[in-house]
Design an enzyme around this catalytic site. Structure first.
Site, PDB file in Angstrom:
ATOM      1  N   HIS A  73       0.830  -1.205   0.000  1.00  0.00           N
ATOM      2  CA  HIS A  73       0.000   0.000   0.000  1.00  0.00           C
ATOM      3  C   HIS A  73       0.863   1.253   0.000  1.00  0.00           C
ATOM      4  CE1 HIS A  73       0.575   1.085   4.336  1.00  0.00           C
ATOM      5  NE2 HIS A  73       0.729  -0.219   4.488  1.00  0.00           N
ATOM      6  N   ASP A  75      -0.814   4.339   0.839  1.00  0.00           N
ATOM      7  CA  ASP A  75      -1.423   5.296   1.760  1.00  0.00           C
ATOM      8  C   ASP A  75      -0.688   5.252   3.093  1.00  0.00           C
ATOM      9  OD1 ASP A  75      -2.597   2.698   2.205  1.00  0.00           O
ATOM     10  OD2 ASP A  75      -4.141   3.639   3.440  1.00  0.00           O
ATOM     11  N   ASP A 106       6.458   2.180   6.708  1.00  0.00           N
ATOM     12  CA  ASP A 106       5.150   1.551   6.479  1.00  0.00           C
ATOM     13  C   ASP A 106       4.394   2.293   5.379  1.00  0.00           C
ATOM     14  OD1 ASP A 106       2.895  -0.002   6.784  1.00  0.00           O
ATOM     15  OD2 ASP A 106       2.230   0.990   8.609  1.00  0.00           O
ATOM     16  N   GLU A 139      -5.135   0.907   2.967  1.00  0.00           N
ATOM     17  CA  GLU A 139      -4.791  -0.111   3.955  1.00  0.00           C
ATOM     18  C   GLU A 139      -4.838   0.443   5.364  1.00  0.00           C
ATOM     19  OE1 GLU A 139      -2.346  -2.760   6.524  1.00  0.00           O
ATOM     20  OE2 GLU A 139      -2.076  -0.628   6.116  1.00  0.00           O
ATOM     21  N   GLU A 140      -4.522   1.721   5.503  1.00  0.00           N
ATOM     22  CA  GLU A 140      -4.420   2.312   6.823  1.00  0.00           C
ATOM     23  C   GLU A 140      -5.775   2.720   7.403  1.00  0.00           C
ATOM     24  OE1 GLU A 140      -1.940   2.059   8.504  1.00  0.00           O
ATOM     25  OE2 GLU A 140      -0.110   2.195   7.319  1.00  0.00           O
ATOM     26  N   GLU A 168       4.815  -5.841   3.833  1.00  0.00           N
ATOM     27  CA  GLU A 168       4.733  -5.113   5.098  1.00  0.00           C
ATOM     28  C   GLU A 168       5.993  -5.339   5.942  1.00  0.00           C
ATOM     29  OE1 GLU A 168       2.612  -3.064   6.433  1.00  0.00           O
ATOM     30  OE2 GLU A 168       0.689  -3.323   5.408  1.00  0.00           O
ATOM     31  N   HIS A 357       4.461   4.645  11.948  1.00  0.00           N
ATOM     32  CA  HIS A 357       3.419   5.472  12.553  1.00  0.00           C
ATOM     33  C   HIS A 357       3.970   6.456  13.591  1.00  0.00           C
ATOM     34  CE1 HIS A 357      -0.198   2.674  11.428  1.00  0.00           C
ATOM     35  NE2 HIS A 357       0.725   2.693  10.484  1.00  0.00           N
TER      36      HIS A 357
END
Length: 384
Positions: A73, A75, A106, A139-140, A168, A357
């Site tokens: 992903h 996003d 990520d 995805e997030e 991931e 994150h």
């Protein structure tokens, strides 16, 4: 026209970080990737749904007997307090060998690594088969119109991956130490208790929903859900909220709520756990006279890709490039592998995820290049 090889995954990661693709915004990330992939002969299709941008890219013919897929992903989560960052969250600055930016770990580095590996591979040694990249912009967040939309579109259009590697982050501390062969299921359970409001000096005249919820929560935590299974740790249950919004200290409220999150292994399903929760709620309701209702959302069932040839192939590639034998794990949260597992066998391998994150999210530049080398070796071995 053939591309200039090799593709630099470090530069591609930086270019992707500079795309402000905070979910659900595409931010230019998929447009950038489509350009790179089309130039290498990939057929690219935007599979947008529900305001979410997704990209499907295939080199080779549809339905090939060997169709290796990568999933990831572009996003990213919001940056949070931008003033707390030491570097521009979308600047991709490199400091002391680390590249900073939201999505650096990520997972824009992972997407860049597998895109670069795929482009080099099909250009330098065209395989007898197909190489597929299924990349989502969802995805997030809720993940309703991301990888699920891609898989739905594939089913309608005769497209299929025979095996899939999700990029991931999977390594806790050192590159190469862990890969995922499954994931725990995840569900959130919302209880609402409705009783009878009353004066706190006369509790016998009321039916206290908070007392009922406390009793129910105690029952749910009284015993472990299980002791773990062959490939999974024990399931966990966590009480995350108990509330009634009551600002008066002398009033028993009429209504209260509680929320529980469960991460479960392959000894359970969302349905079996829902029935278990409902049974306890009904027991407390019968004892207290407080009406308790339950609403459940299951974001993913537990799944396992049994160790076999595919997981061994990935593990050997990791060992060859890093010198470490990756442990097979099912730990952590959820990923889009929970959707891919219904399409084809799937495993996950990526870099160290310590800073994902976080403020000052960053990736060690050397890991980006190592990850590309691992993915390239996986492709070579898969089509050997």
């Amino acid at each position: 026209m053939a591309m200039h090889l090799p593709v630099d995954p470090e530069k591609l990661t930086a270019d992707l970080i500079r795309c402000a693709s905070v979910t659900p915004e595409e931010g230019g990330a998929l447009v950038l990737l489509a350009g790179v992939l089309q130039a290498a002969g990939f057929a690219c299709t935007r599979v947008d749904r529900g305001g979410i941008a997704n990209l499907y890219a295939r080199w080779g013919v549809a339905g090939a007997n060997k169709s290796f897929g990568f999933n990831g992903h572009t996003d990213v989560v919001p940056v949070g307090d931008a003033a707390a960052w030491t570097q521009d969250p979308f600047g991709a600055a490199v400091v002391d060998g680390w590249m900073y930016g939201r999505g650096a770990t990520d997972m824009k580095s992972g997407v860049a690594a597998f895109a670069a590996a795929a482009v080099d591979f099909v250009q330098a040694t065209p395989p007898d088969g197909a190489v597929i990249l299924a990349i989502t912009g969802d995805e997030e967040a809720e993940a309703l119109d991301g990888t699920v939309a891609l898989l739905d579109w594939m089913a309608l259009n005769g497209e299929r991956m025979t095996h899939c590697l999700v990029g991931e982050p999977t390594c806790p501390n050192e590159m190469g130490e862990m890969m995922k062969i499954g994931r725990r299921g995840s569900m959130t359970c919302y209880f609402t208790a409705v009783g009878v409001q009353g004066h706190s000096a006369y509790p016998h005249r009321a039916k206290n929903p908070m007392s009922a919820l406390v009793a129910l929560m105690a029952r749910l935590e009284a015993e472990p859900l299980d002791q773990g299974t062959a490939h999974f740790d024990a399931s966990t249950l966590a009480i995350t909220t108990i509330d009634c919004g009551n600002k008066a200290t002398n009033v028993i409220p009429a209504r209260g709520t509680a929320t529980v999150n469960i991460r479960f292994n392959d000894a359970h399903s969302g349905a079996s756990l829902t029935a278990w929760l409902q049974g306890h709620a009904e027991a407390v309701q019968a004892m207290s006279g407080v009406v308790i209702s339950l609403r459940v959302t299951v974001s993913g069932e537990s799944f396992l890709t049994p160790p076999g040839e595919f997981s061994a192939l990935v593990a050997k590639a990791v060992q060859a490039e890093t010198g470490r034998v990756p442990a097979y794990s099912t730990s952590g949260g959820t990923s889009d592998a929970r959707f891919v597992k219904d399409h084809c066998p799937v495993v996950e391998f990526g870099l160290v995820g310590k800073t994902m994150h976080q403020v000052d999210e960053r990736v060690e530049v050397a890991q980006i290049h190592a990850l590309k080398a691992i993915y390239a070796r996986v492709l070579r071995e898969y089509f050997a």
